[in-house]
Design a protein around this motif. Structure first.
Motif, PDB file in Angstrom:
ATOM      1  N   GLU A  82      11.413   1.700  -4.268  1.00  0.00           N
ATOM      2  CA  GLU A  82      11.409   2.912  -3.033  1.00  0.00           C
ATOM      3  C   GLU A  82      10.053   2.029  -1.675  1.00  0.00           C
ATOM      4  OE1 GLU A  82      10.126   6.622  -5.131  1.00  0.00           O
ATOM      5  OE2 GLU A  82      11.080   6.120  -6.549  1.00  0.00           O
ATOM      6  N   HIS A  83       9.669   1.085  -2.470  1.00  0.00           N
ATOM      7  CA  HIS A  83       8.745   0.963  -0.535  1.00  0.00           C
ATOM      8  C   HIS A  83       8.847  -0.404  -0.625  1.00  0.00           C
ATOM      9  CE1 HIS A  83       6.363   4.655  -0.975  1.00  0.00           C
ATOM     10  NE2 HIS A  83       6.467   4.803  -2.504  1.00  0.00           N
ATOM     11  N   THR A  84       8.737  -1.191   0.105  1.00  0.00           N
ATOM     12  CA  THR A  84       9.088  -1.936   1.239  1.00  0.00           C
ATOM     13  C   THR A  84       8.091  -3.021   1.044  1.00  0.00           C
ATOM     14  OG1 THR A  84       9.453  -1.624   2.915  1.00  0.00           O
ATOM     15  CG2 THR A  84      11.708  -2.269   1.650  1.00  0.00           C
ATOM     16  N   LYS A  85       7.999  -3.622   1.797  1.00  0.00           N
ATOM     17  CA  LYS A  85       6.154  -4.665   1.886  1.00  0.00           C
ATOM     18  C   LYS A  85       5.887  -4.407   3.041  1.00  0.00           C
ATOM     19  CE  LYS A  85       7.134  -9.062  -1.107  1.00  0.00           C
ATOM     20  NZ  LYS A  85       6.978 -10.268  -0.915  1.00  0.00           N
ATOM     21  N   THR A  86       7.114  -4.066   3.633  1.00  0.00           N
ATOM     22  CA  THR A  86       6.246  -3.559   5.179  1.00  0.00           C
ATOM     23  C   THR A  86       5.538  -2.212   4.800  1.00  0.00           C
ATOM     24  OG1 THR A  86       8.041  -5.066   5.467  1.00  0.00           O
ATOM     25  CG2 THR A  86       6.806  -3.437   7.683  1.00  0.00           C
ATOM     26  N   ASP A  87       5.744  -1.302   3.625  1.00  0.00           N
ATOM     27  CA  ASP A  87       5.434   0.299   3.853  1.00  0.00           C
ATOM     28  C   ASP A  87       4.098  -0.612   3.832  1.00  0.00           C
ATOM     29  OD1 ASP A  87       8.024   1.319   5.538  1.00  0.00           O
ATOM     30  OD2 ASP A  87       8.864   1.239   3.362  1.00  0.00           O
TER      31      ASP A  87
ATOM     32  N   LEU B 292      -1.767  -0.450   4.306  1.00  0.00           N
ATOM     33  CA  LEU B 292      -3.115  -1.390   3.861  1.00  0.00           C
ATOM     34  C   LEU B 292      -3.695  -1.108   5.557  1.00  0.00           C
ATOM     35  CD1 LEU B 292      -4.450  -2.718   1.693  1.00  0.00           C
ATOM     36  CD2 LEU B 292      -3.469  -4.538   2.498  1.00  0.00           C
ATOM     37  N   ALA B 293      -2.722  -1.615   6.515  1.00  0.00           N
ATOM     38  CA  ALA B 293      -4.001  -1.300   8.193  1.00  0.00           C
ATOM     39  C   ALA B 293      -4.135  -0.039   8.287  1.00  0.00           C
ATOM     40  CB  ALA B 293      -2.563  -1.809   8.974  1.00  0.00           C
ATOM     41  N   GLU B 294      -3.859   0.999   8.173  1.00  0.00           N
ATOM     42  CA  GLU B 294      -4.114   2.367   8.111  1.00  0.00           C
ATOM     43  C   GLU B 294      -5.357   2.234   8.012  1.00  0.00           C
ATOM     44  OE1 GLU B 294      -0.876   5.172   7.447  1.00  0.00           O
ATOM     45  OE2 GLU B 294      -0.048   3.971   9.149  1.00  0.00           O
ATOM     46  N   LEU B 295      -5.313   1.613   6.539  1.00  0.00           N
ATOM     47  CA  LEU B 295      -6.655   1.841   5.610  1.00  0.00           C
ATOM     48  C   LEU B 295      -7.943   1.515   6.148  1.00  0.00           C
ATOM     49  CD1 LEU B 295      -5.106   1.748   1.753  1.00  0.00           C
ATOM     50  CD2 LEU B 295      -6.113   4.064   2.863  1.00  0.00           C
ATOM     51  N   LYS B 296      -7.537   0.129   6.788  1.00  0.00           N
ATOM     52  CA  LYS B 296      -8.697  -0.278   7.182  1.00  0.00           C
ATOM     53  C   LYS B 296      -8.833  -0.502   8.606  1.00  0.00           C
ATOM     54  CE  LYS B 296      -8.177  -4.556  10.021  1.00  0.00           C
ATOM     55  NZ  LYS B 296      -7.909  -5.698  10.322  1.00  0.00           N
TER      56      LYS B 296
ATOM     57  N   HIS C 156      -8.854   2.712   9.294  1.00  0.00           N
ATOM     58  CA  HIS C 156      -9.578   4.704   8.993  1.00  0.00           C
ATOM     59  C   HIS C 156     -10.740   3.978   8.589  1.00  0.00           C
ATOM     60  CE1 HIS C 156      -7.274   7.200  10.759  1.00  0.00           C
ATOM     61  NE2 HIS C 156      -5.975   6.538   9.816  1.00  0.00           N
ATOM     62  N   GLY C 157     -11.668   2.807   8.450  1.00  0.00           N
ATOM     63  CA  GLY C 157     -12.509   2.062   7.649  1.00  0.00           C
ATOM     64  C   GLY C 157     -12.772   2.659   5.996  1.00  0.00           C
ATOM     65  N   ASP C 158     -11.821   2.454   4.715  1.00  0.00           N
ATOM     66  CA  ASP C 158     -11.165   3.173   3.686  1.00  0.00           C
ATOM     67  C   ASP C 158     -11.807   1.690   2.749  1.00  0.00           C
ATOM     68  OD1 ASP C 158     -11.540   5.632   4.323  1.00  0.00           O
ATOM     69  OD2 ASP C 158      -9.106   5.891   4.369  1.00  0.00           O
ATOM     70  N   ILE C 159     -11.083   0.325   3.834  1.00  0.00           N
ATOM     71  CA  ILE C 159     -11.067  -0.866   3.157  1.00  0.00           C
ATOM     72  C   ILE C 159     -11.868  -2.045   3.764  1.00  0.00           C
ATOM     73  CG2 ILE C 159      -9.332  -0.233   1.545  1.00  0.00           C
ATOM     74  CD1 ILE C 159      -7.847  -1.887   3.276  1.00  0.00           C
ATOM     75  N   SER C 160     -13.001  -2.167   3.378  1.00  0.00           N
ATOM     76  CA  SER C 160     -12.824  -3.646   4.383  1.00  0.00           C
ATOM     77  C   SER C 160     -12.554  -5.152   4.434  1.00  0.00           C
ATOM     78  CB  SER C 160     -13.923  -4.203   3.299  1.00  0.00           C
ATOM     79  OG  SER C 160     -14.006  -4.899   2.511  1.00  0.00           O
ATOM     80  N   GLU C 161     -12.460  -5.951   5.584  1.00  0.00           N
ATOM     81  CA  GLU C 161     -11.815  -6.490   5.867  1.00  0.00           C
ATOM     82  C   GLU C 161     -11.817  -7.582   5.195  1.00  0.00           C
ATOM     83  OE1 GLU C 161      -9.522  -9.052   8.541  1.00  0.00           O
ATOM     84  OE2 GLU C 161     -10.333  -7.653   9.337  1.00  0.00           O
ATOM     85  N   VAL C 162     -12.179  -7.765   3.947  1.00  0.00           N
ATOM     86  CA  VAL C 162     -12.713  -9.087   2.871  1.00  0.00           C
ATOM     87  C   VAL C 162     -11.185  -8.008   1.686  1.00  0.00           C
ATOM     88  CG1 VAL C 162     -13.812  -9.613   0.832  1.00  0.00           C
ATOM     89  CG2 VAL C 162     -14.647  -9.426   3.101  1.00  0.00           C
ATOM     90  N   GLU C 163     -11.510  -6.823   1.871  1.00  0.00           N
ATOM     91  CA  GLU C 163     -10.849  -6.228   0.971  1.00  0.00           C
ATOM     92  C   GLU C 163      -8.822  -6.640   1.166  1.00  0.00           C
ATOM     93  OE1 GLU C 163     -13.709  -2.572  -1.156  1.00  0.00           O
ATOM     94  OE2 GLU C 163     -12.606  -2.316   0.379  1.00  0.00           O
ATOM     95  N   TYR C 164      -8.559  -6.038   2.587  1.00  0.00           N
ATOM     96  CA  TYR C 164      -7.831  -5.907   3.058  1.00  0.00           C
ATOM     97  C   TYR C 164      -6.909  -7.636   3.325  1.00  0.00           C
ATOM     98  CZ  TYR C 164      -4.446  -6.194   7.242  1.00  0.00           C
ATOM     99  OH  TYR C 164      -3.128  -6.485   7.465  1.00  0.00           O
ATOM    100  N   GLN C 165      -7.865  -8.330   3.233  1.00  0.00           N
ATOM    101  CA  GLN C 165      -6.839 -10.071   3.180  1.00  0.00           C
ATOM    102  C   GLN C 165      -6.902  -9.987   2.260  1.00  0.00           C
ATOM    103  OE1 GLN C 165      -6.456 -11.523   5.536  1.00  0.00           O
ATOM    104  NE2 GLN C 165      -6.891 -10.070   7.436  1.00  0.00           N
TER     105      GLN C 165
ATOM    106  N   ALA D 249      -5.787  -7.788  -0.457  1.00  0.00           N
ATOM    107  CA  ALA D 249      -4.305  -6.868  -0.728  1.00  0.00           C
ATOM    108  C   ALA D 249      -3.971  -7.643   0.034  1.00  0.00           C
ATOM    109  CB  ALA D 249      -4.667  -5.395  -0.505  1.00  0.00           C
ATOM    110  N   LYS D 250      -3.585  -7.684   1.435  1.00  0.00           N
ATOM    111  CA  LYS D 250      -1.994  -8.386   1.721  1.00  0.00           C
ATOM    112  C   LYS D 250      -1.978  -9.491   1.254  1.00  0.00           C
ATOM    113  CE  LYS D 250      -2.268 -11.174   6.293  1.00  0.00           C
ATOM    114  NZ  LYS D 250      -2.194 -10.647   7.638  1.00  0.00           N
TER     115      LYS D 250
END
Length: 139
Positions: free
Chosen positions: A106-111, A116-120, A122-131, A133-134
Motif C-alpha cells: 500500500e505504501h511504497t518507499k517513496t511515500d 519522513l521528510a515532512e516530519l523532519k 516540521h521539526g517533529d524528528i531530528s536530523e539524526v533520527e531522519y538519517q 529512519a531513511k
C-alpha cells in the motif's frame, strides 16, 4: 436396383435446398442461444421474485417463440444493464485478485521517504533520527 434402396446422390439435393437447410439450421441454433440467454437472465436477476422467475421460465419454455419475444420487449433493456453490471463486478474481482496475488504494498518507499521528510521539516524528528529512519527504509 430397388428405387427405395437407391443412395441419395449430390444431384438429388439442389444447391438452393442446401442453402435453405443451412439457413434454417443456423436460425434454430440462434433461437436456442437466445432462449438459454433469456433463461440465464431470469435466474441472474436479483430483483425478480421466485414466483416471477417460475412464471417467466414456464412462459418461455411452454411458448418459446412468444415467450422470448415478450420477454425481450418487457425486460430487454434491463437484460443489457444486468450483463454490464455482472461484467464490471467480475472485472473488479479480477483486479482485486491480481492486486492481492501480486502483493502490491500500500505504501511504497517513496511515500515513506516523503512522510519522513515532512516530519523532519516540521521539526517533529531530528536530523539524526531522519538519517536513521531513511537508512532503515532504503535497506
Amino acid at each position: 436396383m430397388n428405387e427405395l434402396a437407391r443412395p441419395i446422390a449430390a444431384t438429388d439435393y439442389p444447391l438452393l435446398n442446401v442453402f435453405w437447410t443451412m439457413l434454417w439450421f443456423f436460425l434454430w441454433v440462434l433461437f436456442l442461444m437466445v432462449l438459454f440467454r433469456i433463461l440465464a437472465d431470469i435466474f441472474r436477476d436479483d430483483r425478480l421474485s421466485g414466483w416471477g422467475k417460475a412464471g417467466w421460465s414456464i412462459f418461455v419454455i411452454v411458448l418459446p417463440f412468444l415467450g422470448a419475444i415478450v420477454y425481450l420487449i418487457a425486460r430487454g433493456r434491463d437484460m443489457g444493464e444486468r450483463d454490464l453490471r455482472a461484467v464490471q463486478k467480475r472485472d473488479d474481482q479480477f483486479r482485486a485478485y491480481v492486486r492481492d496475488a501480486a502483493g502490491t504494498p500500500e505504501h511504497t518507499k517513496t511515500d515513506e521517504l516523503v512522510k519522513l521528510a515532512e516530519l523532519k521539516n516540521h521539526g517533529d524528528i531530528s536530523e539524526v533520527e531522519y538519517q536513521q529512519a531513511k537508512t532503515k527504509i532504503l535497506a
